[in-house]
Write a protein that holds these residues in place. Structure first.
Motif, mmCIF file in Angstrom:
data_model
loop_
_atom_site.group_PDB
_atom_site.id
_atom_site.type_symbol
_atom_site.label_atom_id
_atom_site.label_comp_id
_atom_site.label_asym_id
_atom_site.label_seq_id
_atom_site.Cartn_x
_atom_site.Cartn_y
_atom_site.Cartn_z
ATOM 1 N N GLY A 12 0.821 -1.204 0.000
ATOM 2 C CA GLY A 12 0.000 0.000 0.000
ATOM 3 C C GLY A 12 0.855 1.255 0.000
ATOM 4 N N VAL A 13 0.237 2.347 -0.395
ATOM 5 C CA VAL A 13 0.942 3.629 -0.462
ATOM 6 C C VAL A 13 1.400 4.063 0.928
ATOM 7 N N SER A 28 5.561 5.089 4.854
ATOM 8 C CA SER A 28 6.068 4.966 6.227
ATOM 9 C C SER A 28 7.421 4.271 6.253
ATOM 10 N N THR A 29 7.623 3.283 5.393
ATOM 11 C CA THR A 29 8.917 2.605 5.330
ATOM 12 C C THR A 29 10.008 3.564 4.863
ATOM 13 N N CYS A 30 9.739 4.320 3.829
ATOM 14 C CA CYS A 30 10.708 5.295 3.336
ATOM 15 C C CYS A 30 10.969 6.368 4.388
ATOM 16 N N GLY A 31 9.934 6.784 5.091
ATOM 17 C CA GLY A 31 10.078 7.782 6.144
ATOM 18 C C GLY A 31 10.984 7.295 7.263
ATOM 19 N N VAL A 32 10.810 6.047 7.668
ATOM 20 C CA VAL A 32 11.650 5.488 8.735
ATOM 21 C C VAL A 32 13.099 5.401 8.281
ATOM 22 N N ILE A 33 13.318 4.982 7.043
ATOM 23 C CA ILE A 33 14.691 4.882 6.515
ATOM 24 C C ILE A 33 15.334 6.260 6.451
ATOM 25 N N VAL A 34 14.594 7.252 5.970
ATOM 26 C CA VAL A 34 15.130 8.617 5.876
ATOM 27 C C VAL A 34 15.447 9.161 7.260
ATOM 28 N N LEU A 35 14.561 8.933 8.232
ATOM 29 C CA LEU A 35 14.818 9.400 9.588
ATOM 30 C C LEU A 35 16.024 8.711 10.207
ATOM 31 N N ALA A 36 16.207 7.445 9.883
ATOM 32 C CA ALA A 36 17.352 6.709 10.418
ATOM 33 C C ALA A 36 18.663 7.268 9.876
#
Length: 49
Positions: A5-6, A11-19
């Protein structure tokens, strides 16, 4: 094949970017703080002489 899902993708990309971004911000903050402390130490040493 399973569907992603979008919101899950975002959310996955957001977590990776925040990490990646949060540690960079923290290290820059510590570098600035260290620079300020060194400048203060230099000023104090000059006043003592």
């Amino acid at each position: 094949m399973f569907r992603i899902g979008v919101l899950e993708l975002a959310s996955t990309c957001g977590v990776i970017v925040l990490a990646i971004i949060i540690p960079l911000i923290v290290t820059r903050g510590y570098a600035r703080l260290n620079k300020r402390l060194k400048n203060i130490e230099k000023k104090i040493d000059k006043k003592k002489e």
